[in-house]
Motif scaffolding. Sequence first.
Motif, PDB file in Angstrom:
ATOM      1  N   HIS A 442       0.817  -1.214   0.000  1.00  0.00           N
ATOM      2  CA  HIS A 442       0.000   0.000   0.000  1.00  0.00           C
ATOM      3  C   HIS A 442       0.856   1.271   0.000  1.00  0.00           C
ATOM      4  N   ASP A 443       2.133   1.136  -0.320  1.00  0.00           N
ATOM      5  CA  ASP A 443       3.018   2.286  -0.418  1.00  0.00           C
ATOM      6  C   ASP A 443       2.676   3.042  -1.703  1.00  0.00           C
ATOM      7  N   PRO A 444       2.196   4.291  -1.610  1.00  0.00           N
ATOM      8  CA  PRO A 444       1.785   5.009  -2.827  1.00  0.00           C
ATOM      9  C   PRO A 444       2.930   5.234  -3.808  1.00  0.00           C
ATOM     10  N   TYR A 445       4.154   5.388  -3.313  1.00  0.00           N
ATOM     11  CA  TYR A 445       5.308   5.600  -4.200  1.00  0.00           C
ATOM     12  C   TYR A 445       5.673   4.315  -4.934  1.00  0.00           C
ATOM     13  N   ALA A 446       5.665   3.172  -4.220  1.00  0.00           N
ATOM     14  CA  ALA A 446       5.938   1.888  -4.867  1.00  0.00           C
ATOM     15  C   ALA A 446       4.873   1.579  -5.911  1.00  0.00           C
ATOM     16  N   LYS A 447       3.614   1.897  -5.586  1.00  0.00           N
ATOM     17  CA  LYS A 447       2.528   1.685  -6.552  1.00  0.00           C
ATOM     18  C   LYS A 447       2.718   2.551  -7.785  1.00  0.00           C
ATOM     19  N   GLU A 448       3.060   3.822  -7.572  1.00  0.00           N
ATOM     20  CA  GLU A 448       3.258   4.764  -8.676  1.00  0.00           C
ATOM     21  C   GLU A 448       4.319   4.260  -9.652  1.00  0.00           C
ATOM     22  N   PHE A 449       5.389   3.649  -9.117  1.00  0.00           N
ATOM     23  CA  PHE A 449       6.506   3.212  -9.961  1.00  0.00           C
ATOM     24  C   PHE A 449       6.412   1.737 -10.345  1.00  0.00           C
ATOM     25  N   GLY A 450       5.347   1.055  -9.941  1.00  0.00           N
ATOM     26  CA  GLY A 450       5.154  -0.341 -10.333  1.00  0.00           C
ATOM     27  C   GLY A 450       6.116  -1.309  -9.689  1.00  0.00           C
ATOM     28  N   ILE A 451       6.494  -1.046  -8.430  1.00  0.00           N
ATOM     29  CA  ILE A 451       7.428  -1.923  -7.710  1.00  0.00           C
ATOM     30  C   ILE A 451       6.645  -2.774  -6.710  1.00  0.00           C
ATOM     31  N   ASN A 452       6.860  -4.079  -6.733  1.00  0.00           N
ATOM     32  CA  ASN A 452       6.206  -5.006  -5.802  1.00  0.00           C
ATOM     33  C   ASN A 452       7.253  -5.710  -4.951  1.00  0.00           C
ATOM     34  N   ILE A 453       6.996  -5.786  -3.642  1.00  0.00           N
ATOM     35  CA  ILE A 453       7.924  -6.438  -2.712  1.00  0.00           C
ATOM     36  C   ILE A 453       7.203  -7.593  -2.015  1.00  0.00           C
ATOM     37  N   SER A 454       7.814  -8.766  -2.027  1.00  0.00           N
ATOM     38  CA  SER A 454       7.242  -9.922  -1.322  1.00  0.00           C
ATOM     39  C   SER A 454       7.282  -9.691   0.184  1.00  0.00           C
ATOM     40  N   SER A 455       6.331 -10.262   0.897  1.00  0.00           N
ATOM     41  CA  SER A 455       6.289 -10.121   2.359  1.00  0.00           C
ATOM     42  C   SER A 455       6.929 -11.314   3.064  1.00  0.00           C
ATOM     43  N   LYS A 456       7.500 -12.251   2.290  1.00  0.00           N
ATOM     44  CA  LYS A 456       8.089 -13.456   2.872  1.00  0.00           C
ATOM     45  C   LYS A 456       9.603 -13.447   2.702  1.00  0.00           C
ATOM     46  N   LEU A 457      10.288 -13.967   3.712  1.00  0.00           N
ATOM     47  CA  LEU A 457      11.738 -14.115   3.623  1.00  0.00           C
ATOM     48  C   LEU A 457      12.103 -15.074   2.500  1.00  0.00           C
ATOM     49  N   ALA A 458      13.158 -14.766   1.791  1.00  0.00           N
ATOM     50  CA  ALA A 458      13.604 -15.642   0.704  1.00  0.00           C
ATOM     51  C   ALA A 458      14.126 -16.963   1.272  1.00  0.00           C
ATOM     52  N   SER A 459      13.761 -18.067   0.653  1.00  0.00           N
ATOM     53  CA  SER A 459      14.243 -19.393   1.047  1.00  0.00           C
ATOM     54  C   SER A 459      15.349 -19.822   0.094  1.00  0.00           C
ATOM     55  N   ILE A 460      16.441 -20.295   0.655  1.00  0.00           N
ATOM     56  CA  ILE A 460      17.626 -20.641  -0.138  1.00  0.00           C
ATOM     57  C   ILE A 460      18.068 -22.049   0.213  1.00  0.00           C
ATOM     58  N   GLU A 461      18.422 -22.820  -0.814  1.00  0.00           N
ATOM     59  CA  GLU A 461      18.940 -24.165  -0.574  1.00  0.00           C
ATOM     60  C   GLU A 461      20.388 -24.071  -0.101  1.00  0.00           C
ATOM     61  N   ALA A 462      20.705 -24.765   0.982  1.00  0.00           N
ATOM     62  CA  ALA A 462      22.054 -24.712   1.556  1.00  0.00           C
ATOM     63  C   ALA A 462      22.528 -26.133   1.872  1.00  0.00           C
ATOM     64  N   ARG A 463      23.798 -26.232   2.231  1.00  0.00           N
ATOM     65  CA  ARG A 463      24.370 -27.524   2.621  1.00  0.00           C
ATOM     66  C   ARG A 463      25.185 -27.349   3.897  1.00  0.00           C
ATOM     67  N   VAL A 464      25.008 -28.248   4.851  1.00  0.00           N
ATOM     68  CA  VAL A 464      25.823 -28.263   6.064  1.00  0.00           C
ATOM     69  C   VAL A 464      27.022 -29.162   5.798  1.00  0.00           C
ATOM     70  N   LEU A 465      28.202 -28.560   5.668  1.00  0.00           N
ATOM     71  CA  LEU A 465      29.406 -29.324   5.331  1.00  0.00           C
ATOM     72  C   LEU A 465      29.877 -30.147   6.527  1.00  0.00           C
ATOM     73  N   PRO A 466      30.419 -31.327   6.282  1.00  0.00           N
ATOM     74  CA  PRO A 466      30.933 -32.138   7.395  1.00  0.00           C
ATOM     75  C   PRO A 466      32.176 -31.494   8.004  1.00  0.00           C
ATOM     76  N   ALA A 467      32.385 -31.726   9.291  1.00  0.00           N
ATOM     77  CA  ALA A 467      33.556 -31.159   9.967  1.00  0.00           C
ATOM     78  C   ALA A 467      34.830 -31.818   9.446  1.00  0.00           C
ATOM     79  N   PRO A 468      35.931 -31.051   9.308  1.00  0.00           N
ATOM     80  CA  PRO A 468      37.184 -31.645   8.828  1.00  0.00           C
ATOM     81  C   PRO A 468      37.832 -32.513   9.913  1.00  0.00           C
TER      82      PRO A 468
END
Length: 538
Positions: A442-468
């Motif tokens: 509902h940001d009037p400036y973002a609406k004016e310029f056609g910018i949309n922002i997700s409300s959810k944190l980005a999910s990223i695939e990761a790997r837990v490396l084994p200890a050396p």
Amino acid sequence: MRDLKENYVVSKETLKGSMNQKKSSPQMMIKSGDRFEDGKKVLGRRNGRRRGRGYKVDRFQDGKLEPNMGSTPCKSLMFHTRPGYGQLGTKCIVKANHFLAEIPGSDLSHYSVEINPEVASRKLDKAIMTELVKLYRNSDLGTKLPVYDGRKNLYTAGSLPFTSKVFNVILADEDEETGNVRKRDFEVTVKFVAVASMAQLRNLLSGKQVDTPQGALNIIDTVLRELAAQRYLSVGRFLYSPTIRKPQALGGGVESWRGFYQSIRPTQMGLSLNIDMSTIAFIEPLPVVDFVAQILGKDVYSRPMSDADRVKVKKALRGVKVEVTHRGNVRRKYRVSGLTTQPTRELIFPLDEHMNMKSVVEYFQEMYGYTIRYAHLPCLQVGNEKKVNYLPMEACKIVEGQRYTKGLNEKQITSLLKVSCQRPHEQELDILQTVQQNDYDHDPYAKEFGINISSKLASIEARVLPAPWVIIELKYSDTGKEKEYLPQVGQWNMMNKKVINGSTVRYWACINFSRSVQESTAHGFCQELVQMCQISGM
């Protein structure tokens, strides 16, 4: 192991000399005096306006000493093709403090802004342009809602109905010295500069090898910051508010405010808005008498101030903005310039040009019907040197939203770190709450310029490396054989153990920045460090 014992203590004077001569012998430095924000160390200059205190530490790269020139400009950066994906470790999904964004499909327009007479305050520049948009949006601006960066640049979604135009703006603002409201006329010239193309940014996000279009990213940053800057208090690139989280008292009339930093970033997932949290100190908006009591840590309501106390209070209050409380709904604001040497009950001033004198106590009683209770305390001096006004401390309150720029004591630093350090889930909740409050949908400036922002944190695939695996020699084992050791929870205990092939550290330094740590203590610490390294096989 003799190399480890050579030149391990460097005094401040020696350090200055070595820097002046551009020597590059110490290759390991321990640097203190860092600024804490949100429980993290932020390298660079300290809080406030004091510069030049502390040391500039250069960085080593490829065996050469290179000056620290700050962050690399993004203009020359490009996404490089990823050579492949790793497979080692346990796969998992992690959350990042990024929120995916969509950019406008059409190009934007860039205009220059010139304000006459010129003003030194960026805040005043913003106020002038806000008034201009308010007056002319539905007429000369063709219903466009522009964004202004506070300097010389104005951006619009589409073109304005002119290439150059002069606007007249009358702005009413309050004089910080006298508290009087004044009206000023400004002439604002808005002139077309160029079309701000989004094509290069779209090409970058589609994976093409192009230079990062920093100009387009800056425009999107300006758009997303416009409404937030109106809601929150700007400190550099950070935005703070007491509504993000309830301020916590740090002692001595200082409290912590929670804030955030936001920046649009091109990533391999696409364009995303990065948000990070921050905590800094603000002056607590207290009645001035209560603030003084906290500064001195003693009763000031019934006892007069000593000269030493008065100097301490004067130093703490100089430059602080206060508002009067003895005139009902009239809350004039003033900036404190000093403190009187006499108590309020002894102060007199000329009432008119005929030098008819009147006491401050009598004046407040006759003029406002206000009886001064703490006449033993000095008055605040506000205004300029030509016309000094006296305000009783009890009739003033500190204005909210003033950053504390003086040095924090140890107790305050400890309290600030305690408030700012958070567990990951607490940090996540604060970030999500901030995004919810910003309400980009509902940001009037973002609406004016056609910018949309997700409300959810980005999910990223990761790997837990084994200890050396670590190969060590058990010092006190009967066999004396080598043994493999698997670290647990990312760490291992080297007590009674020794590494097989320990490295040699030929050049290193320990810098003592503390006045309270004696030279002998620093030498003792270095001796013990060398002994422990030798015992561990280095």
